[in-house]
Design a protein around this motif. Sequence first.
Motif, PDB file in Angstrom:
ATOM      1  N   TYR A  11       3.358 -36.063 -29.657  1.00 34.40           N
ATOM      2  CA  TYR A  11       1.979 -36.329 -29.263  1.00 34.40           C
ATOM      3  C   TYR A  11       1.849 -37.705 -28.646  1.00 34.40           C
ATOM      4  CZ  TYR A  11       1.043 -32.458 -32.454  1.00 34.40           C
ATOM      5  OH  TYR A  11       1.040 -31.241 -33.094  1.00 34.40           O
ATOM      6  N   ALA A  12       0.915 -37.814 -27.729  1.00 40.20           N
ATOM      7  CA  ALA A  12       0.530 -39.122 -27.244  1.00 40.20           C
ATOM      8  C   ALA A  12      -0.141 -39.897 -28.364  1.00 40.20           C
ATOM      9  CB  ALA A  12      -0.407 -38.984 -26.047  1.00 40.20           C
ATOM     10  N   ASP A  13       0.024 -41.207 -28.345  1.00 38.34           N
ATOM     11  CA  ASP A  13      -0.564 -42.031 -29.397  1.00 38.34           C
ATOM     12  C   ASP A  13      -2.081 -41.866 -29.474  1.00 38.34           C
ATOM     13  OD1 ASP A  13       1.707 -44.871 -29.004  1.00 38.34           O
ATOM     14  OD2 ASP A  13       1.905 -43.011 -30.141  1.00 38.34           O
ATOM     15  N   SER A  14      -2.702 -41.612 -28.355  1.00 38.29           N
ATOM     16  CA  SER A  14      -4.148 -41.517 -28.314  1.00 38.29           C
ATOM     17  C   SER A  14      -4.703 -40.307 -29.057  1.00 38.29           C
ATOM     18  CB  SER A  14      -4.638 -41.497 -26.862  1.00 38.29           C
ATOM     19  OG  SER A  14      -4.078 -40.403 -26.156  1.00 38.29           O
ATOM     20  N   VAL A  15      -3.864 -39.300 -29.297  1.00 33.82           N
ATOM     21  CA  VAL A  15      -4.330 -38.085 -29.953  1.00 33.82           C
ATOM     22  C   VAL A  15      -3.616 -37.801 -31.256  1.00 33.82           C
ATOM     23  CG1 VAL A  15      -4.897 -37.127 -27.689  1.00 33.82           C
ATOM     24  CG2 VAL A  15      -2.746 -36.473 -28.811  1.00 33.82           C
ATOM     25  N   LYS A  16      -2.591 -38.559 -31.566  1.00 31.64           N
ATOM     26  CA  LYS A  16      -1.799 -38.311 -32.760  1.00 31.64           C
ATOM     27  C   LYS A  16      -2.676 -38.394 -34.010  1.00 31.64           C
ATOM     28  CE  LYS A  16       2.793 -39.326 -34.576  1.00 31.64           C
ATOM     29  NZ  LYS A  16       4.005 -40.153 -34.383  1.00 31.64           N
ATOM     30  N   GLY A  17      -2.536 -37.414 -34.870  1.00 30.87           N
ATOM     31  CA  GLY A  17      -3.343 -37.339 -36.074  1.00 30.87           C
ATOM     32  C   GLY A  17      -4.623 -36.563 -35.900  1.00 30.87           C
ATOM     33  N   ARG A  18      -5.019 -36.310 -34.651  1.00 28.62           N
ATOM     34  CA  ARG A  18      -6.245 -35.567 -34.372  1.00 28.62           C
ATOM     35  C   ARG A  18      -5.972 -34.208 -33.733  1.00 28.62           C
ATOM     36  NH1 ARG A  18      -9.714 -37.386 -30.742  1.00 28.62           N
ATOM     37  NH2 ARG A  18      -8.153 -38.555 -29.530  1.00 28.62           N
ATOM     38  N   PHE A  19      -4.930 -34.135 -32.913  1.00 27.11           N
ATOM     39  CA  PHE A  19      -4.605 -32.908 -32.189  1.00 27.11           C
ATOM     40  C   PHE A  19      -3.356 -32.272 -32.779  1.00 27.11           C
ATOM     41  CE2 PHE A  19      -6.574 -34.027 -27.769  1.00 27.11           C
ATOM     42  CZ  PHE A  19      -7.766 -34.341 -28.391  1.00 27.11           C
ATOM     43  N   THR A  20      -3.284 -30.959 -32.696  1.00 27.68           N
ATOM     44  CA  THR A  20      -2.117 -30.216 -33.137  1.00 27.68           C
ATOM     45  C   THR A  20      -1.761 -29.168 -32.091  1.00 27.68           C
ATOM     46  OG1 THR A  20      -2.716 -30.494 -35.476  1.00 27.68           O
ATOM     47  CG2 THR A  20      -1.093 -28.804 -34.942  1.00 27.68           C
ATOM     48  N   ILE A  21      -0.526 -29.214 -31.618  1.00 25.67           N
ATOM     49  CA  ILE A  21      -0.040 -28.220 -30.670  1.00 25.67           C
ATOM     50  C   ILE A  21       0.808 -27.195 -31.416  1.00 25.67           C
ATOM     51  CG2 ILE A  21       2.020 -29.559 -30.052  1.00 25.67           C
ATOM     52  CD1 ILE A  21       1.730 -28.493 -27.188  1.00 25.67           C
ATOM     53  N   SER A  22       0.693 -25.955 -31.013  1.00 21.58           N
ATOM     54  CA  SER A  22       1.485 -24.897 -31.625  1.00 21.58           C
ATOM     55  C   SER A  22       1.764 -23.816 -30.594  1.00 21.58           C
ATOM     56  CB  SER A  22       0.769 -24.307 -32.848  1.00 21.58           C
ATOM     57  OG  SER A  22      -0.477 -23.750 -32.483  1.00 21.58           O
ATOM     58  N   ARG A  23       2.805 -23.046 -30.822  1.00 20.38           N
ATOM     59  CA  ARG A  23       3.143 -21.966 -29.913  1.00 20.38           C
ATOM     60  C   ARG A  23       3.397 -20.689 -30.688  1.00 20.38           C
ATOM     61  NH1 ARG A  23       8.004 -23.783 -26.535  1.00 20.38           N
ATOM     62  NH2 ARG A  23       7.980 -21.599 -25.790  1.00 20.38           N
ATOM     63  N   ASP A  24       3.151 -19.588 -30.040  1.00 23.39           N
ATOM     64  CA  ASP A  24       3.404 -18.271 -30.603  1.00 23.39           C
ATOM     65  C   ASP A  24       4.231 -17.516 -29.580  1.00 23.39           C
ATOM     66  OD1 ASP A  24       3.409 -15.676 -31.590  1.00 23.39           O
ATOM     67  OD2 ASP A  24       1.355 -15.792 -32.327  1.00 23.39           O
ATOM     68  N   ASN A  25       5.529 -17.476 -29.795  1.00 23.95           N
ATOM     69  CA  ASN A  25       6.416 -16.845 -28.823  1.00 23.95           C
ATOM     70  C   ASN A  25       6.195 -15.337 -28.725  1.00 23.95           C
ATOM     71  OD1 ASN A  25       7.536 -19.311 -28.232  1.00 23.95           O
ATOM     72  ND2 ASN A  25       9.455 -18.957 -29.321  1.00 23.95           N
ATOM     73  N   ALA A  26       5.721 -14.732 -29.800  1.00 23.10           N
ATOM     74  CA  ALA A  26       5.456 -13.303 -29.771  1.00 23.10           C
ATOM     75  C   ALA A  26       4.282 -12.964 -28.866  1.00 23.10           C
ATOM     76  CB  ALA A  26       5.206 -12.781 -31.181  1.00 23.10           C
ATOM     77  N   LYS A  27       3.358 -13.907 -28.706  1.00 23.23           N
ATOM     78  CA  LYS A  27       2.180 -13.697 -27.878  1.00 23.23           C
ATOM     79  C   LYS A  27       2.230 -14.454 -26.562  1.00 23.23           C
ATOM     80  CE  LYS A  27      -0.855 -12.897 -31.840  1.00 23.23           C
ATOM     81  NZ  LYS A  27      -2.073 -13.348 -32.560  1.00 23.23           N
ATOM     82  N   ASN A  28       3.296 -15.215 -26.341  1.00 20.01           N
ATOM     83  CA  ASN A  28       3.434 -16.031 -25.134  1.00 20.01           C
ATOM     84  C   ASN A  28       2.242 -16.969 -24.953  1.00 20.01           C
ATOM     85  OD1 ASN A  28       5.800 -14.621 -24.728  1.00 20.01           O
ATOM     86  ND2 ASN A  28       5.236 -13.804 -22.725  1.00 20.01           N
ATOM     87  N   THR A  29       1.875 -17.634 -26.016  1.00 22.55           N
ATOM     88  CA  THR A  29       0.743 -18.548 -25.971  1.00 22.55           C
ATOM     89  C   THR A  29       1.088 -19.890 -26.600  1.00 22.55           C
ATOM     90  OG1 THR A  29      -0.162 -17.728 -28.071  1.00 22.55           O
ATOM     91  CG2 THR A  29      -0.956 -16.692 -26.043  1.00 22.55           C
ATOM     92  N   VAL A  30       0.390 -20.900 -26.150  1.00 18.01           N
ATOM     93  CA  VAL A  30       0.437 -22.217 -26.758  1.00 18.01           C
ATOM     94  C   VAL A  30      -1.006 -22.666 -26.956  1.00 18.01           C
ATOM     95  CG1 VAL A  30       0.606 -23.387 -24.517  1.00 18.01           C
ATOM     96  CG2 VAL A  30       1.357 -24.564 -26.599  1.00 18.01           C
TER      97      VAL A  30
END
Length: 120
Positions: free
Chosen positions: A59-78
Amino acid sequence: QVQLVEFGGGWVQPGGSLRLSCAASGIVFSAYAMSWYRQAPGKQREWVATVGIGSKPNYADSVKGRFTISRDNAKNTVSLQMNSLKPEDTAVYLCNARQAILAPGPYNAWGLGTQVTVSS
């Protein structure tokens, strides 16, 4: 054939939350590192977060602790879960796919973006 489509943007008040998603097609999704970027009008595009093919998210420092990225390979989504939003988070958020291992398809692909506005 390659398409990245973001959805989930909108308007929220400061301190609110929003969840963005990106659906990918036309690529071998599991071979790509997926990222979120953002760009405000007249400003340079800024990297926000990345989740690789088998690594912990970054994460960028500006968003760390506030944003969460995740992916679902079965659904081809992030997705990007955004909490404690601030006015400075206002931007067009873009989904990016970057080839991490050799696979058919482009090295780099972008979605068109979805608008996030944080204001009172």
